[in-house]
Scaffold this active site. Sequence first.
Site, PDB file in Angstrom:
ATOM      1  N   HIS A   1       1.897   4.201  -3.017  1.00 45.74           N
ATOM      2  CA  HIS A   1       1.834   5.652  -2.846  1.00 45.74           C
ATOM      3  C   HIS A   1       3.143   6.297  -3.318  1.00 45.74           C
ATOM      4  CE1 HIS A   1      -1.972   6.075  -0.903  1.00 45.74           C
ATOM      5  NE2 HIS A   1      -1.637   5.451   0.221  1.00 45.74           N
TER       6      HIS A   1
ATOM      7  N   HIS B   1       0.834  -1.207   0.000  1.00 45.50           N
ATOM      8  CA  HIS B   1       0.000   0.000   0.000  1.00 45.50           C
ATOM      9  C   HIS B   1       0.869   1.257   0.000  1.00 45.50           C
ATOM     10  CE1 HIS B   1      -3.755   2.223   1.124  1.00 45.50           C
ATOM     11  NE2 HIS B   1      -2.870   3.061   1.643  1.00 45.50           N
ATOM     12  N   GLU B   2       1.834   1.301   0.920  1.00 39.20           N
ATOM     13  CA  GLU B   2       2.694   2.486   1.011  1.00 39.20           C
ATOM     14  C   GLU B   2       3.659   2.575  -0.167  1.00 39.20           C
ATOM     15  OE1 GLU B   2       2.249   4.922   3.013  1.00 39.20           O
ATOM     16  OE2 GLU B   2       0.623   3.872   4.041  1.00 39.20           O
TER      17      GLU B   2
END
Length: 203
Positions: free
Chosen positions: A28, A24-25
């Site tokens: 980003h 997820h990170e």
Amino acid sequence: MRLLHEPLTLIIAIPALIWALTFHEFCHGLAARLCGDPTAARSGRLSLNPFDHFDLIGTLMLLFVGFGWAKPVPINARYFKNPRLDLVIVSLAGVAGNLLTAILTVLFFRYCGSWWINLTGRAGIIFLQQMISINMGLAAFNLIPIPPLDGSRVLEAFLPYKYMHIYYWLEQYGLIIIFVLVFTGIIDIFFNPIINLLWKLLP
């Protein structure tokens, strides 16, 4: 999305949880880099190393309470050519990464399930189930438009300037609001329709 049902489920869920938060990170950071912002890369956060994104409290919260977080990737919107649009892209990239993981896991289960079950048994089934449910849950939770969740950045990008004071107020008290919504069960009003929609997107 609480994972503490039984010890075996909890143990097997940990690798799935680590992947969901890490990817997820990473997504980003990758989206920010593609939009022109090198901040995540320069700070060593454009990485799939879980330790680069690990947040102890956020991880424990996700395991035992049902929502949580990793250490947010640093973003500097001054590098963006189209700040509002790029902010939406970067904000939704983490959700897209979790959704992609869930879809690929479903496809693996569908076409390689028999081989996987013969190889790993019940533990393998639980792992795939957790990969799907954790990633779908994390994606759905982050779409809720309350700061500091990703959905709030999308709200910020489209909110007319005359209403931005509402967003800034939410930003100050976002975590408190989320805690209240979670512990009172009110958050299910937001959470359940989103996760039901995401489940329908799976093949």
